[in-house]
Design an enzyme around this catalytic site. Structure first.
Site, PDB file in Angstrom:
ATOM      1  N   HIS A  94      43.758  37.529  48.271  1.00 38.68           N
ATOM      2  CA  HIS A  94      42.765  37.787  47.234  1.00 38.68           C
ATOM      3  C   HIS A  94      43.312  37.441  45.842  1.00 38.68           C
ATOM      4  CE1 HIS A  94      39.253  40.091  45.591  1.00 38.68           C
ATOM      5  NE2 HIS A  94      40.071  40.191  44.561  1.00 38.68           N
ATOM      6  N   GLU A  95      44.478  37.984  45.547  1.00 33.27           N
ATOM      7  CA  GLU A  95      45.059  37.731  44.223  1.00 33.27           C
ATOM      8  C   GLU A  95      45.496  36.280  44.069  1.00 33.27           C
ATOM      9  OE1 GLU A  95      44.607  39.853  42.028  1.00 33.27           O
ATOM     10  OE2 GLU A  95      44.006  41.438  43.422  1.00 33.27           O
ATOM     11  N   HIS A 124      42.625  34.283  42.615  1.00 32.08           N
ATOM     12  CA  HIS A 124      42.561  34.381  41.150  1.00 32.08           C
ATOM     13  C   HIS A 124      43.648  33.517  40.504  1.00 32.08           C
ATOM     14  CE1 HIS A 124      39.593  37.504  41.340  1.00 32.08           C
ATOM     15  NE2 HIS A 124      40.411  38.430  41.817  1.00 32.08           N
TER      16      HIS A 124
END
Length: 487
Positions: free
Chosen positions: A47-48, A51
């Site tokens: 997920h990170e 980003h």
């Protein structure tokens, strides 16, 4: 800050993921925790990473990449970015240049200060670039789920049941056509059948017209004609509906797969791989027949005839009355002896293109089911007691890991979709809250004031903390003996 939180409202409607063991030994509990940490750690990292990669791609500076919140436990710096692991493993975040300061900076500042390069400032980037950066986190979780499903379908295969008839309901279409348990359906309307899923697919598209079945019985080929009928069914949420049916189900042999410690079956000496051939002297042909009889007779002594190693023996067992809840919170008392059926599924591999298509389709199905689950929770159609927290996720992760790599991989994919959807909810502090701010900015032609955004984020953080506490409360009441104090 663009943060991901551990999925608390895990309300996937597949009931097998919602039924947890009441207690485990220390070794098993440790295995559950390790399985959960491995799964959640991978999901948060992916997920990170979404980003991070998109921020770098559009020229935004990244000051900190953290797995977890709170005080830093370990980390290092490479270039402009500090990579660290923090103390609270309930999510993670990416701190970008030019973002508003947040609570993590008060705990461990990431930089010594100094002027911000406007070319690397998140706030200075156009709206489309900021939108992509924020959406990339949940987007990567969707991509991961599709990749997991696709890989399993291509390398191991799609789990399916053989096209062998199991229970035949008296008076229904299959019974009237003369089908019997253990008949193998090899073709429908001249088209070969490889597994039970293809039978269900043909039924759903039949629109009630007669079907010509080619059946193998005891080595003999037979042709029968059967006309599907509408039958009552329940969807994943227990809601009534109708579907075309033959009045039969796939064959599940009455072979024991697992025996739960401390339950009546274990106390009676029943072992894994035992085949139950009779109950109170009546032949048992399918697992469904066995399970239904046991379920309806809690507290009654039953005599099971077991086939083990070529010999037969009789054992006496009394089903324990167990209260079970469905997703609507309705309670039912049923009999349970603590056995699970052995696996009869086989795997059908897909070619790479088909595997990707099936993986994307399965991800979409799970996404839709999860979104509907959350909506039903929010509107009170599903009781809030179904919300699970870290303890429940750990229990389910451990159980899926024990069942094998395929079950564990599917579990990780399910939780990945769950994490993506929860982070897209329009709640400040989550990615969906940032995306909501961007939509407002696009409508107004200017961003909301910093003060309004700070207030919204404080409210969002409070709501998330309340949800976390509530989920942990549910875990305690569901899993641990101390939960009885709260009831």
């Amino acid at each position: 800050m663009h943060a991901s939180f551990l999925p608390l409202a895990r309300v996937l409607a597949e009931g097998v993921l919602g039924r947890l063991m009441a207690a485990t030994g220390a070794e098993t509990a440790l295995g559950y925790v390790v399985s959960a940490v491995a799964a959640l750690g991978a999901l948060i990292f992916i997920h990170e990473l979404g980003h991070f990669l998109v921020a770098k791609a559009v020229g935004v500076g990244v000051e900190r990449f953290s797995l977890g919140f709170g005080p830093r436990l370990w980390g290092f710096r490479r270039g402009e970015t500090e990579y660290c692991v923090s103390a609270v493993p309930l999510g993670g975040y990416v701190k970008m240049t030019g973002e508003e300061a947040h609570v993590e900076d008060a705990i461990h500042p990431s930089a010594e200060g100094g002027p911000i390069d406007p070319k690397k400032s998140f706030a200075a980037k156009p709206l489309w670039a900021r939108f992509l950066i924020v959406f990339a986190g949940p987007g990567m979780n969707f991509v991961l789920a599709a990749a997991i499903f696709s890989l399993v379908f291509a390398v191991i295969g799609l789990p399916v049941f053989p096209p062998t008839v199991g229970r035949v309901v008296p008076g229904e279409a299959a019974a009237q056509a003369g089908l019997r348990p253990q008949d193998e359906i090899v073709a429908i309307d001249g088209q070969p059948i490889r597994h039970w899923g293809e039978i269900e697919d043909r039924l759903s598209r039949s629109d009630g017209r007669p079907l010509s079945l080619t059946v193998m019985r005891a080595g003999e080929r037979r042709d029968v004609t059967v006309t599907p009928r509408k039958a009552p069914v329940r969807n994943a949420f227990g809601e009534p509906g109708e579907a075309w049916s033959l009045g039969t189900s796939p064959y599940l042999p009455p072979v024991v797969g697992e025996v739960a410690a401390g339950m009546p079956a274990a106390e009676a000496g029943i072992l894994a791989r035992d085949r139950i051939v009779a109950l109170d002297g009546q032949p048992v042909e399918t697992w469904d027949d066995l399970a239904d009889t046991i379920s309806k007779r809690p507290g009654e002594a039953l005599t099971l005839t077991i086939e083990r190693g070529g010999s037969r023996l009789d054992v006496s067992v009394t089903p324990r009355a167990v209260t079970e809840k469905d997703l609507q919170g309705h309670e039912t008392s049923v009999g349970r002896i603590g056995i699970a059926r052995g696996s009869t599924q086989t795997y059908v591999r897909a070619d790479p293109v088909s595997a990707v298509a099936k993986g994307v389709a399965r991800t979409w199905d799970v996404t839709a089911l999860t979104a509907v689950s959350i909506w039903k929770l929010a509107t009170g159609q599903i009781p809030a007691s179904n919300i699970g927290g870290p303890l429940q996720i750990s229990m389910v992760a451990g159980q899926q890991a024990q069942q094998g790599p395929v079950s564990y991989a599917f579990f990780v994919a399910l939780i990945s979709v769950n994490l993506a959807i929860l982070n897209l909810l329009p709640v400040p502090m989550l990615d969906g809250g940032h995306l909501l701010f961007f939509v407002i900015e696009a409508v107004l032609g200017r961003p909301l004031s910093l003060r309004k955004r700070e207030i919204a984020q404080q409210i969002g953080l409070a709501l998330l903390m309340l949800l976390m506490v509530f989920a942990l409360f549910n875990d305690l009441t569901r899993l641990l003996p101390v939960g009885k104090l709260f009831k």
